[in-house]
Write a protein that holds these residues in place. Structure first.
Motif, PDB file in Angstrom:
ATOM      1  N   GLY A 297      34.163   7.315  21.987  1.00 30.94           N
ATOM      2  CA  GLY A 297      33.034   6.441  21.716  1.00 30.94           C
ATOM      3  C   GLY A 297      32.245   6.012  22.931  1.00 30.94           C
ATOM      4  N   THR A 298      32.853   6.033  24.103  1.00 28.63           N
ATOM      5  CA  THR A 298      32.142   5.652  25.327  1.00 28.63           C
ATOM      6  C   THR A 298      31.530   6.855  26.040  1.00 28.63           C
ATOM      7  OG1 THR A 298      34.287   5.695  26.457  1.00 28.63           O
ATOM      8  CG2 THR A 298      33.460   3.553  25.739  1.00 28.63           C
ATOM      9  N   GLY A 299      31.652   8.043  25.437  1.00 32.21           N
ATOM     10  CA  GLY A 299      31.021   9.237  25.999  1.00 32.21           C
ATOM     11  C   GLY A 299      31.933  10.041  26.900  1.00 32.21           C
TER      12      GLY A 299
ATOM     13  N   GLY B 244      31.061  10.664  21.441  1.00 30.64           N
ATOM     14  CA  GLY B 244      30.890   9.830  20.259  1.00 30.64           C
ATOM     15  C   GLY B 244      29.919   8.675  20.468  1.00 30.64           C
ATOM     16  N   ARG B 245      29.083   8.780  21.487  1.00 27.96           N
ATOM     17  CA  ARG B 245      28.141   7.686  21.753  1.00 27.96           C
ATOM     18  C   ARG B 245      27.139   7.497  20.616  1.00 27.96           C
ATOM     19  NH1 ARG B 245      26.090   9.143  27.719  1.00 27.96           N
ATOM     20  NH2 ARG B 245      26.716  11.231  27.024  1.00 27.96           N
ATOM     21  N   ALA B 246      26.563   6.326  20.552  1.00 24.03           N
ATOM     22  CA  ALA B 246      25.679   5.960  19.440  1.00 24.03           C
ATOM     23  C   ALA B 246      24.250   6.453  19.665  1.00 24.03           C
ATOM     24  CB  ALA B 246      25.695   4.441  19.259  1.00 24.03           C
TER      25      ALA B 246
ATOM     26  N   ALA C 167      31.601  15.680  31.311  1.00 25.92           N
ATOM     27  CA  ALA C 167      30.274  15.394  30.752  1.00 25.92           C
ATOM     28  C   ALA C 167      30.098  16.191  29.469  1.00 25.92           C
ATOM     29  CB  ALA C 167      29.176  15.746  31.754  1.00 25.92           C
ATOM     30  N   SER C 168      29.088  15.838  28.670  1.00 25.06           N
ATOM     31  CA  SER C 168      28.845  16.564  27.422  1.00 25.06           C
ATOM     32  C   SER C 168      28.297  17.956  27.722  1.00 25.06           C
ATOM     33  CB  SER C 168      27.877  15.786  26.518  1.00 25.06           C
ATOM     34  OG  SER C 168      26.620  15.634  27.136  1.00 25.06           O
TER      35      SER C 168
ATOM     36  N   TRP D 185      21.904   5.193  16.881  1.00 26.72           N
ATOM     37  CA  TRP D 185      22.684   4.863  15.702  1.00 26.72           C
ATOM     38  C   TRP D 185      23.262   3.457  15.814  1.00 26.72           C
ATOM     39  CZ3 TRP D 185      23.625   8.333  11.553  1.00 26.72           C
ATOM     40  CH2 TRP D 185      23.038   9.591  11.717  1.00 26.72           C
ATOM     41  N   SER D 186      23.735   2.942  14.683  1.00 29.64           N
ATOM     42  CA  SER D 186      24.285   1.586  14.641  1.00 29.64           C
ATOM     43  C   SER D 186      25.736   1.538  15.104  1.00 29.64           C
ATOM     44  CB  SER D 186      24.204   1.031  13.206  1.00 29.64           C
ATOM     45  OG  SER D 186      22.878   1.046  12.732  1.00 29.64           O
ATOM     46  N   TYR D 187      26.328   2.687  15.341  1.00 26.72           N
ATOM     47  CA  TYR D 187      27.753   2.722  15.648  1.00 26.72           C
ATOM     48  C   TYR D 187      28.091   3.873  16.591  1.00 26.72           C
ATOM     49  CZ  TYR D 187      27.298   6.243  11.979  1.00 26.72           C
ATOM     50  OH  TYR D 187      26.881   7.326  11.245  1.00 26.72           O
ATOM     51  N   SER D 188      29.163   3.699  17.329  1.00 28.39           N
ATOM     52  CA  SER D 188      29.759   4.792  18.106  1.00 28.39           C
ATOM     53  C   SER D 188      30.952   5.315  17.310  1.00 28.39           C
ATOM     54  CB  SER D 188      30.195   4.307  19.484  1.00 28.39           C
ATOM     55  OG  SER D 188      31.107   3.232  19.365  1.00 28.39           O
ATOM     56  N   ILE D 189      31.429   6.496  17.670  1.00 29.82           N
ATOM     57  CA  ILE D 189      32.511   7.138  16.909  1.00 29.82           C
ATOM     58  C   ILE D 189      33.730   7.344  17.809  1.00 29.82           C
ATOM     59  CG2 ILE D 189      33.129   9.072  15.420  1.00 29.82           C
ATOM     60  CD1 ILE D 189      30.159   9.700  15.140  1.00 29.82           C
ATOM     61  N   TRP D 190      34.886   7.023  17.245  1.00 31.00           N
ATOM     62  CA  TRP D 190      36.160   7.297  17.892  1.00 31.00           C
ATOM     63  C   TRP D 190      37.035   8.100  16.936  1.00 31.00           C
ATOM     64  CZ3 TRP D 190      37.528   5.723  22.838  1.00 31.00           C
ATOM     65  CH2 TRP D 190      36.665   4.815  23.463  1.00 31.00           C
ATOM     66  N   SER D 191      38.083   8.685  17.447  1.00 34.37           N
ATOM     67  CA  SER D 191      39.147   9.241  16.613  1.00 34.37           C
ATOM     68  C   SER D 191      40.342   8.312  16.762  1.00 34.37           C
ATOM     69  CB  SER D 191      39.515  10.663  17.049  1.00 34.37           C
ATOM     70  OG  SER D 191      38.435  11.544  16.829  1.00 34.37           O
TER      71      SER D 191
END
Length: 242
Positions: A69-71, A87-89, A120-121, A192-198
């Motif tokens: 989520g923090t990239g 997973g950044r927003a 990095a991405s 986006w309104s949210y970041s994503i994590w697993s």
């Protein structure tokens, strides 16, 4: 004399034919040498395929990767980098794909000469004309056939932000089989309104929610965890979500 006149042209003719044959033979030899040289030259330039770890990302090659989520740029170790995706927003950073991009490990050196990021991405490192990819880089991938459960099992324990009490959460729309909705329309723009994590569980997903978090959404089947940075205003029916 007449005989001499008959023999001489014949001898000259034969000599000419012999010279022509010799010339043709030399030409054939030369052509053979050229063909051999050409074949040797081709043999010296093999057909090279991109390393599997350096091929462009495809959906089936990234499904096992864990959302960070923090990239990708926040990751400092190789093992975590090579099991992660961004997973950044946001969909883009300076025009380059970000969200869900596999992370790239830059060989233990900064991904950019002027930066400090070791990870990095993919689009930022490989598809960015402004960035010269390092000499040795590897993209996170699922070519070994593992799934997200195996990735979670082999991943290092990722420190979560200071967790807030589970008592601070309340179900929206009943909670079970409900996906979060906010004031921002889904898919509008690049933010986006949210970041994503697993996360291994709903409890672990909740642990990523800090004091700036507006709530969480979790789907256990693929360990998908959304950390909302805006207020959740409602929900929509989505089987499998909590």
């Amino acid at each position: 004399a007449i005989l001499a006149q008959v023999v001489w042209p014949s001898s000259a003719f034969e000599a000419s034919r012999l010279a022509a044959a010799r010339s043709a033979h030399r030409f054939a030899e030369a052509m053979t040498a050229m063909r051999l040289l050409s074949a040797a030259s081709l043999a010296a330039v093999p057909c090279l395929a991109a390393l599997p770890s350096q091929r462009p990302p495809e959906e089936e090659n990234t499904q096992c990767l864990l959302y960070q989520g923090t990239g990708c740029q926040s990751i400092k170790d190789k093992a975590t980098c090579l099991t992660s995706r961004d997973g950044r927003a946001m969909d883009y950073v300076e025009g380059h794909d970000t969200r869900s991009q596999p992370c790239v490990w830059c060989g233990g050196v900064p991904c950019e000469p002027t930066g400090n990021d070791l990870c990095a991405s993919y689009s930022w490192v490989v598809r960015n004309p402004a960035v010269q990819p390092p000499a040795s880089w590897i993209s996170a991938n699922c070519l070994d056939g593992r799934d997200v459960d195996e990735s979670l099992a082999r991943a290092k324990s990722r420190p979560a932000p200071a967790a807030i009490s589970p008592d601070a959460f309340e179900p929206v729309g009943g909670g079970t089989d409900q996906a979060c909705r906010g004031a921002r329309p889904e898919g509008l723009g690049t933010q986006w309104s949210y970041s994503i994590w697993s996360a291994k569980s709903l409890e672990e997903c909740m642990a990523y929610c800090d004091e700036t978090c507006g709530g969480v959404e979790y789907k256990h089947a693929d360990h998908y965890c959304e950390i909302w940075h805006e207020s959740i205003t409602g929900s929509a029916s989505e089987p499998g979500f909590a």
